[in-house]
Design a protein around this motif. Sequence first.
Motif, PDB file in Angstrom:
ATOM      1  N   LEU A  60     -42.780  46.387  -2.095  1.00 28.43           N
ATOM      2  CA  LEU A  60     -43.391  46.017  -3.619  1.00 28.43           C
ATOM      3  C   LEU A  60     -43.408  47.551  -4.408  1.00 28.43           C
ATOM      4  N   ALA A  61     -42.905  47.588  -5.658  1.00 30.18           N
ATOM      5  CA  ALA A  61     -42.644  48.767  -6.366  1.00 30.18           C
ATOM      6  C   ALA A  61     -43.052  48.797  -7.786  1.00 30.18           C
ATOM      7  N   ASP A  62     -43.696  49.758  -8.363  1.00 28.69           N
ATOM      8  CA  ASP A  62     -43.848  50.099  -9.751  1.00 28.69           C
ATOM      9  C   ASP A  62     -44.639  48.633 -10.244  1.00 28.69           C
ATOM     10  N   ILE A 217     -40.223  57.058  -0.405  1.00 32.07           N
ATOM     11  CA  ILE A 217     -40.493  57.928  -1.418  1.00 32.07           C
ATOM     12  C   ILE A 217     -40.322  57.173  -2.865  1.00 32.07           C
ATOM     13  N   HIS A 218     -41.045  57.981  -3.819  1.00 35.36           N
ATOM     14  CA  HIS A 218     -40.901  57.389  -5.070  1.00 35.36           C
ATOM     15  C   HIS A 218     -39.891  57.481  -5.819  1.00 35.36           C
ATOM     16  N   GLU A 219     -39.394  58.712  -6.184  1.00 29.26           N
ATOM     17  CA  GLU A 219     -38.119  59.123  -7.051  1.00 29.26           C
ATOM     18  C   GLU A 219     -37.091  59.253  -6.255  1.00 29.26           C
ATOM     19  N   PRO A 220     -36.070  58.429  -6.459  1.00 25.15           N
ATOM     20  CA  PRO A 220     -34.940  58.367  -5.297  1.00 25.15           C
ATOM     21  C   PRO A 220     -34.007  59.621  -5.333  1.00 25.15           C
ATOM     22  N   ALA A 235     -37.238  53.741  -2.140  1.00 25.21           N
ATOM     23  CA  ALA A 235     -37.592  54.191  -3.195  1.00 25.21           C
ATOM     24  C   ALA A 235     -37.667  53.198  -4.555  1.00 25.21           C
ATOM     25  N   GLY A 236     -38.393  53.750  -5.355  1.00 28.04           N
ATOM     26  CA  GLY A 236     -38.619  53.084  -6.629  1.00 28.04           C
ATOM     27  C   GLY A 236     -38.328  53.614  -7.752  1.00 28.04           C
ATOM     28  N   GLY A 277     -38.571  46.994  -8.767  1.00 30.71           N
ATOM     29  CA  GLY A 277     -39.983  46.900  -9.213  1.00 30.71           C
ATOM     30  C   GLY A 277     -40.269  45.851  -9.951  1.00 30.71           C
ATOM     31  N   PHE A 278     -41.527  45.970 -10.603  1.00 29.64           N
ATOM     32  CA  PHE A 278     -42.085  44.811 -11.323  1.00 29.64           C
ATOM     33  C   PHE A 278     -42.197  45.244 -12.809  1.00 29.64           C
ATOM     34  N   GLY A 279     -42.823  46.293 -13.072  1.00 31.29           N
ATOM     35  CA  GLY A 279     -43.414  46.673 -14.381  1.00 31.29           C
ATOM     36  C   GLY A 279     -42.385  47.362 -15.312  1.00 31.29           C
ATOM     37  N   VAL A 280     -42.831  47.799 -16.512  1.00 33.77           N
ATOM     38  CA  VAL A 280     -42.256  48.442 -17.483  1.00 33.77           C
ATOM     39  C   VAL A 280     -42.618  49.876 -17.869  1.00 33.77           C
ATOM     40  N   SER A 281     -42.044  50.711 -18.334  1.00 32.18           N
ATOM     41  CA  SER A 281     -42.299  51.967 -18.737  1.00 32.18           C
ATOM     42  C   SER A 281     -41.515  52.292 -20.017  1.00 32.18           C
ATOM     43  N   ARG A 282     -42.174  53.181 -20.841  1.00 33.76           N
ATOM     44  CA  ARG A 282     -41.743  53.711 -22.004  1.00 33.76           C
ATOM     45  C   ARG A 282     -41.555  52.450 -23.098  1.00 33.76           C
TER      46      ARG A 282
END
Length: 317
Positions: A60-62, A217-220, A235-236, A277-282
């Motif tokens: 599960l990510a982001d 890790i978070h950032e690939p 990664a996510g 992942g699931f969400g949005v950013s920016r």
Amino acid sequence: MLILPSRRQFLTGLGASAAVTGSTGVYAFGIEPLYRLVVTRYAPVLPRWTPGLSLRVAVLADFHVGEPFMPLDRIAEIVDATNALKPDLILMLGDYPAGPSVTYRKIPLTDFARVVAPLKAPLGVYSILGNHDWWDDEEAQRRLAGPVQARRVLEQVGIPVLENDALRLVKDGKPFWVAGVADQIPFLIQGLDDHGLEDVPGTLAKVTDAAPVLLMIHEPELFLDVPERVSLTLAGHTHGGQVRLFGYSPAIRPVDGTDFSYGHVVRRGRHMIVSGGFGVSRLPVRLGVPPEIVLLELGSDTEAVSKTVQGSTALRG
């Protein structure tokens, strides 16, 4: 799998997309981010994997919790869908709060932790942190040190957070390791934005035998520094670019000549899976990369091409 959004999500989605014209825009802003949820399955043949070790892992990510695009009832649906898959192990890859550009109302991380607390797997639920977990914590930014609130609330509900740490687990008498590194871009302060907290060598130094390693890790981009000792890196961070068409994510640049935007990456014999992942950013948009639960079937005898089992979109009153 059928994922049914609640009445609240339906009304929120209508409000969020009311100003968007055109069917593609309405879908990208108001349908895919809010209502789609798929299970993406991978069954890679991994190096340094113990014969006979069969492992079912949900990733599960982001989440990026916040209204209107990731309310708590949406989180609850993801939790229920994950538990229904009956994984042996659940791994969470960071970025639990949403950024300000896509948040009309913040949701306290204590509430988020309460809703994800029912995640269940026989071998446990483990997590790491992402950049937004640091950026969202003003006190941690002032101190230039953790623990951040996201870590505190997750551990309060029994979900360990691995920051440059490793844990040995056993399935059917066969051991393996789950490891997690700290975030690469935790600080917003100018001049410190390239001072990460990750320590891959120090993390893997805690692995004390030859059992396979799953590394979170978070950032690939950090995959470039991951040695062959690791069987699989997870990664996510990218959200699959949020817009992905014809297998290409235009918002994500290649890293050292390799596309790290999404999916199963094999580079020089090493394996990484990047979750959308699931969400949005920016920008509050997703198109061609619906929110996903990644399900790993590890220990298969044959190479399997990743496939997506898509849930139908439906509304309930």
